[in-house]
Structure formats: structure tokens, C-alpha cells
Enzyme design. Structure first.
Site, short mmCIF file in Angstrom:
data_model
loop_
_atom_site.label_atom_id
_atom_site.label_comp_id
_atom_site.label_asym_id
_atom_site.label_seq_id
_atom_site.Cartn_x
_atom_site.Cartn_y
_atom_site.Cartn_z
N SER A 69 5.86 46.99 53.76
CA SER A 69 6.79 46.19 54.57
C SER A 69 8.20 46.02 54.02
O SER A 69 9.12 45.75 54.79
CB SER A 69 6.17 44.82 54.83
OG SER A 69 5.74 44.23 53.61
N LYS A 106 11.93 43.30 58.87
CA LYS A 106 12.41 42.13 59.62
C LYS A 106 13.63 42.45 60.48
O LYS A 106 13.94 41.73 61.41
CB LYS A 106 12.68 40.96 58.70
CG LYS A 106 11.40 40.30 58.22
CD LYS A 106 11.59 38.84 57.92
CE LYS A 106 10.28 38.14 57.63
NZ LYS A 106 9.61 38.69 56.42
C1 LIG Z 1 8.31 38.52 56.12
C2 LIG Z 1 7.57 39.56 55.37
C3 LIG Z 1 6.18 39.74 55.53
C4 LIG Z 1 5.32 38.84 56.40
O1 LIG Z 1 5.74 38.80 57.74
P1 LIG Z 1 5.33 37.58 58.68
O2 LIG Z 1 5.85 37.92 60.01
O3 LIG Z 1 5.97 36.33 58.11
O4 LIG Z 1 3.84 37.46 58.61
C5 LIG Z 1 5.58 40.79 54.85
N1 LIG Z 1 6.29 41.60 54.02
C6 LIG Z 1 7.62 41.46 53.85
C7 LIG Z 1 8.33 42.39 52.94
C8 LIG Z 1 8.31 40.43 54.52
O5 LIG Z 1 9.63 40.29 54.33
#
Ligand SMILES: *Cc1c(COP(=O)(O)O)cnc(C)c1O
Length: 343
Positions: free
Chosen positions: A322, A65
């Protein structure tokens, strides 16, 4: 369950073009980590495929993010000048987005106020303040914290940095797609966790623009999956939130969603939901075999391949790992689930 993409329009229609993603990449260069793409020997052998992991866990805030937040703040400075942001930026999130805004604003020399409710534990608040932001405690729910952020925008001239529903946010996350194809130009398919859709929308737009034949697969939680329900309904709908090991994938997409709903519908080829047990097993596997600490949301791609027994033999696959925002108690819960073998 699978949803096929409805249209073959170009992603440019929704304001996230490859050009914007390259611009995002120049803006965030040096501010965020260009994360490695590593091949997993164990997973490649297990599934008879070439499996690569995109390690967003290596971002200084522990999740991707940071890309979107940094791009948006830097773009606003570029367009309107630093003085326009003198009152600061704000958002209401204690998770990966809140940390990202705190860190990005501090790096770029802009004040940030992160609104949190009184329910949020002290250690989370301290973590946000350690990144250089002011945490403001208000109200007894996430909704009330969000109302305070909206008030700061309306009355104190602050600028809202939304968690996903903005072209600059999605373009920032989209830089992952560019990096994926630089490191592995012949990828066949990419698995991406899906919540609000900033991640999948941005990354999918980049991947499809550079390599049109690539398959973009979204993965959501089995319950409380707002984007999944919205795609089925044909318009944004609200869902009830449920506790999950993949808590970063919870939350709504906004009934007034203006960017990511249309973008996801366009760039996503298929979509799966995964159970808590499958998430738990994937978390434990990644920790055990790759020695990487991950949160549940980060491993839903692996969970989908295993749970739905997807035939990926012979393919080149990337999983977007992520983030690593996981509490030790949550990790314990995952291990117990796996040991019990049931939910
Ligand atoms: C926010 C997030 C997501 C999903 O992202 P979106 O843009 O809301 O679809 C996936 N994995 C992690 C670790 C996140 O913080």
C-alpha cells in the site's frame, strides 16, 4: 484470530457500488498511476503459491491514498462546480493522506490547507508544502489539528476530505480491485491492510462484485487495532494508539463511523493481526528480495501469511503493497528487530 463475515448482503447497501468504483476510475484516470501487478518469484516459491504484488508504492505520493482523495475532489467539482471549492479543501494528516490531499488538490487546481500540530517535524511539513498545499501549524496534538480543520470547514467554508470514512474515498481506493482483476482475473485471495477501512472496504467491494467467490482477507496491527476491536464489539469503539512499524494502520475508525465499518463487515471474509516482529521481517524480505522500499503497513499481508503459517499452496494470491512512507530510522528499527529475532 479470525472473524467471519456476518452477512451475505450486497455491498451496494452501503453506498459503494461497482458502478461508483468505475466512475471513480474514469475520474482518476490520468491523475494517478495505474500501478503494476508483479509476480514475486521468491515468495511464490517460498509458499508454493502464485504471489502477486500490487505496487501502490509507485504512486507519485508513495501510497494508494491518492486514489480516494483525487476521486473525492474531482467528484465534488463535477457535482457542485469549481466555485463551490473556491475556499479550498482541508484535512488533518501529516502522513499518506495529507500528502494525497495536497497533491490531488494541486493537480485539480483547488487550494488545500493541511492542519498539523506543532509536534510534527519540519521535514514533514516541508514535504506537504512542496506538493502545493498550505500547511497550518496549530495546537500540541493531532486532535487539536483536527479541530482546526473542523473550524476551517465551519467558519471559512472549506471542504473536509476525510481519510477513509466516505463513499467517494472508498470508491477511489476500490479502483485497485478493478485493476487487480483486469491483470489477474483468476485471483483466489487478496490480502489488504486494514485500519479505517477505506482501502479494504473499497477494494473488497470491487473484488466481490466482479468475482464473488474471491476471498478478501484483512490484516491489522496486534495492538491498537480499532476496526478489529469494533468488529468484535459489533459497533465502533475507541482504542488506545500504540507506536508501531505499521504506523499508517494506527488511529481510530470514528465513533460516528457512517460508511466503512458496515462496508468492511460486509466484504471481508477473514481477518488476522500481526506482531511487530512479523512486520519487521516482511519489510526486510520485500526490500531484500524484491528491492522495493515499503512501510510496515504495506507488508502486513506477507506478515500474516508467514506468522500464521497460512496454507495458501496452489492459490493465486495478491498482496496490496500500500505505500512506502517509511523513515530511515524506522527501517533501522525493523532491521534491528529482525537481527535480534524478538520484540
Ligand atoms: C491509510 C493506509 C492504510 C489503511 O487504509 P485504511 O483505508 O485506513 O484502512 C494501509 N496502508 C497504508 C500505506 C496507508 O497509508
Amino acid at each position: 484470530m479470525t472473524i467471519q463475515s456476518a452477512s451475505g448482503q450486497s455491498p451496494q447497501d452501503h453506498g459503494v457500488s461497482l458502478d461508483q468504483i468505475y466512475r471513480a476510475r474514469r475520474r482518476i484516470d490520468g491523475q494517478v498511476c495505474r500501478t503494476p501487478l508483479t509476480r514475486s518469484q521468491v515468495l511464490s516459491e517460498r509458499f508454493g503459491a502464485e504471489i502477486y504484488l500490487k505496487l501502490e508504492t509507485q504512486q507519485p505520493t508513495g501510497a494508494f491514498k491518492l486514489r480516494g482523495a483525487t476521486n473525492m475532489i474531482a467528484a465534488l467539482i463535477e457535482r457542485h462546480g469549481r466555485d463551490a471549492l473556491a475556499a479550498g479543501v482541508t484535512t488533518a494528516s501529516t502522513g499518506n493522506h495529507g500528502r494525497a490531499v495536497a497533491y490531488a488538490a494541486s493537480r485539480l487546481g483547488v487550494p488545500a490547507v493541511i492542519c498539523v500540530s506543532h509536534l510534527v517535524p519540519d521535514n514533514k511539513v516541508a514535504a506537504i508544502e512542496a506538493l502545493g498545499a498550505t500547511a497550518r501549524r496549530v495546537g500540541a496534538s493531532q486532535d487539536e489539528a483536527f479541530e482546526e480543520a473542523a473550524r476551517l470547514v465551519a467558519e471559512e467554508g472549506m471542504t473536509l476530505i476525510p481519510p477513509f470514512d466516505d463513499a467517494l474515498i472508498a470508491a477511489g481506493q476500490g479502483t485497485i480491485g478493478v485493476e487487480l482483476l483486469e491483470d489477474q482475473p483468476e485471483l483466489d485471495r487478496v490480502f489488504i491492510g486494514l485500519s479505517g477501512g477505506g482501502l479494504l472496504g473499497g477494494v473488497g467491494a470491487a473484488l466481490k462484485a466482479i468475482r464473488p467467490g474471491i476471498q478478501v482477507t484483512g490484516v491489522s496491527l496486534s495492538a491498537g487495532a480499532a476496526m478489529f476491536e469494533s468488529l468484535h464489539a459489533g459497533q465502533p469503539v475507541a482504542v488506545e494508539e500504540v507506536e508501531s512499524l505499521g504506523d499508517s494502520l494506527g488511529g481510530g475508525i470514528g465513533l460516528d463511523n457512517c460508511c466503512t465499518f458496515a462496508l468492511v463487515r460486509e466484504v471481508m471474509d477473514d481477518h488476522f493481526q500481526v506482531s511487530e516482529l512479523a512486520i519487521a521481517e516482511a519489510m526486510v524480505d520485500i526490500l531484500k528480495y524484491e528491492k522495493i522500499l515499503v512501510e510496515g503497513a504495506a507488508v502486513v499481508g506477507l506478515a500474516a501469511i508467514a506468522e500464521h503459517q497460512l496454507d495458501i499452496r496452489g492459490q493465486r494470491i495478491a498482496l496490496v503493497i500500500s505505500g512506502n512512507g517509511v523513515a530511515l530510522e524506522t527501517l533501522d528499527r525493523a532491521r534491528q528487530l529482525v537481527a535480534a529475532g524478538k520484540v
